[in-house]
Design a protein around this motif. Structure first.
Motif, short mmCIF file in Angstrom:
data_model
loop_
_atom_site.label_atom_id
_atom_site.label_comp_id
_atom_site.label_asym_id
_atom_site.label_seq_id
_atom_site.Cartn_x
_atom_site.Cartn_y
_atom_site.Cartn_z
N GLU A 51 0.83 -1.20 0.00
CA GLU A 51 0.00 0.00 0.00
C GLU A 51 0.87 1.25 0.00
N VAL A 54 1.88 1.92 -3.54
CA VAL A 54 0.76 2.52 -4.28
C VAL A 54 0.62 3.99 -3.91
N HIS A 57 2.96 6.09 -5.78
CA HIS A 57 2.50 6.30 -7.15
C HIS A 57 1.17 7.06 -7.16
N ARG A 60 -2.34 5.34 -7.26
CA ARG A 60 -2.78 4.61 -8.45
C ARG A 60 -2.08 3.25 -8.50
N LEU A 61 -2.86 2.21 -8.46
CA LEU A 61 -2.33 0.85 -8.53
C LEU A 61 -2.03 0.41 -9.95
N LEU A 83 -0.45 -8.23 -3.24
CA LEU A 83 -0.58 -6.93 -2.60
C LEU A 83 -0.17 -7.08 -1.13
N LEU A 91 -8.46 -0.67 -1.73
CA LEU A 91 -7.29 -1.16 -2.46
C LEU A 91 -7.32 -2.68 -2.56
#
Length: 278
Positions: A51, A54, A57, A60-61, A83, A91
């Motif tokens: 997480e 993510v 970023h 955004r996954l 994940l 998520l």
């Protein structure tokens, strides 16, 4: 080859008495390095997106997951996607319909009863999606100060937690600590063996970057199956970038320093893959 299933890789390792390495990746270079190492050793591997990655970023996954899916799909060895340390239920649910086959749902900072309730719900949802779910009873030492590194998982409490939540694997506290930059951790191998005897699900070791090779090998022999590694790659990456820019201060093309960084991560991952596989 097709992207592998995390459950299948963990199950095969457990049946063979080996471990399977799971590396946390942040950039495309991380994923390329880990898969290159797996191909060099001929060993399966799990690519993990946390997480926190993510969040890096911009929440955004899809971009990083898409890159990892492509790299895994082109690999000559089995590569699964996972994940890691997911606290956001949104998520977790974003994994549905993707190449992600397993996830670690982290409710460990909640009071025990709330942890059980949240994790039970997550496990039921994941089972319906064909996603293998890992969880954590109490936060591993060294992360956000929730527990001191001396904290250990109680086998009886862990058995009750697994039964009450229906999770497929359990991350346990046996002496490792997240984000260690020195390899000085000493594990409680007797406790690992007792947990293996007591629990019907595979054991997962978090914070493995701070564990020496001999301790990792013994942990797998004692009953640890999935071994998570993150900081070790980042140490190799960062040192290679520093070294290159120190030697070549005029460089502005990132390819010039990202190539040695990727190669350093590949060397690191290759060594650890061999250690974990026994």
């Amino acid at each position: 080859m097709p992207v592998a299933g995390g459950a299948e890789l963990v199950r095969a390792a457990a049946e063979a008495g080996h471990g399977v390495a799971a590396f946390n990746v942040i950039t495309l270079e991380h994923a390329e390095a880990v898969v290159a190492a797996a191909e060099n050793t001929g060993l399966p591997v799990i690519l993990q997106i946390s997480e926190n990655a993510v969040r890096f970023h911009d929440g955004r996954l899809a971009g990083l997951l898409g890159a990892c899916t492509a790299v895994a799909g082109e690999a000559a060895v089995p590569v699964a996607l996972h994940l890691d340390h997911v606290e956001d239920v949104g998520l977790l649910r974003a994994a549905a319909g993707t190449a992600v086959s397993s996830a670690m749902f982290d409710a460990s900072t909640l009071p025990y009863g709330e942890n059980v309730a949240a994790t039970r719900e997550a496990a039921a949802w994941a089972r319906g999606q064909g996603i293998w779910l890992e969880a954590e009873l109490g936060e591993i030492g060294g992360k956000d100060g929730a527990h001191a590194p001396g904290v250990r998982t109680d086998p009886d409490e862990a058995a009750s937690y697994v039964a009450d939540t229906g999770v497929d694997a359990l991350a346990v506290a046996v002496g490792s600590s997240h984000a260690m930059t020195s390899r000085t951790a000493r594990l409680d191998h007797g406790l690992i063996a007792r947990l293996r005897e007591r629990l019907p699900v595979p054991l997962v070791l978090h914070g493995s970057s701070g564990v020496p090779d001999g301790e990792l090998r013994e942990a797998v022999r004692s009953g640890m199956v999935k071994v998570n590694i993150g900081t070790a790659l980042n140490l190799a990456y960062s040192q290679a970038v520093r070294d290159h820019l120190r030697a070549h201060p005029e460089v502005v093309d990132p390819r010039k320093y990202l190539r040695p960084a990727r190669e350093a991560m590949t060397d690191c991952a290759e060594r650890l893959l061999r250690v974990v596989a026994g």
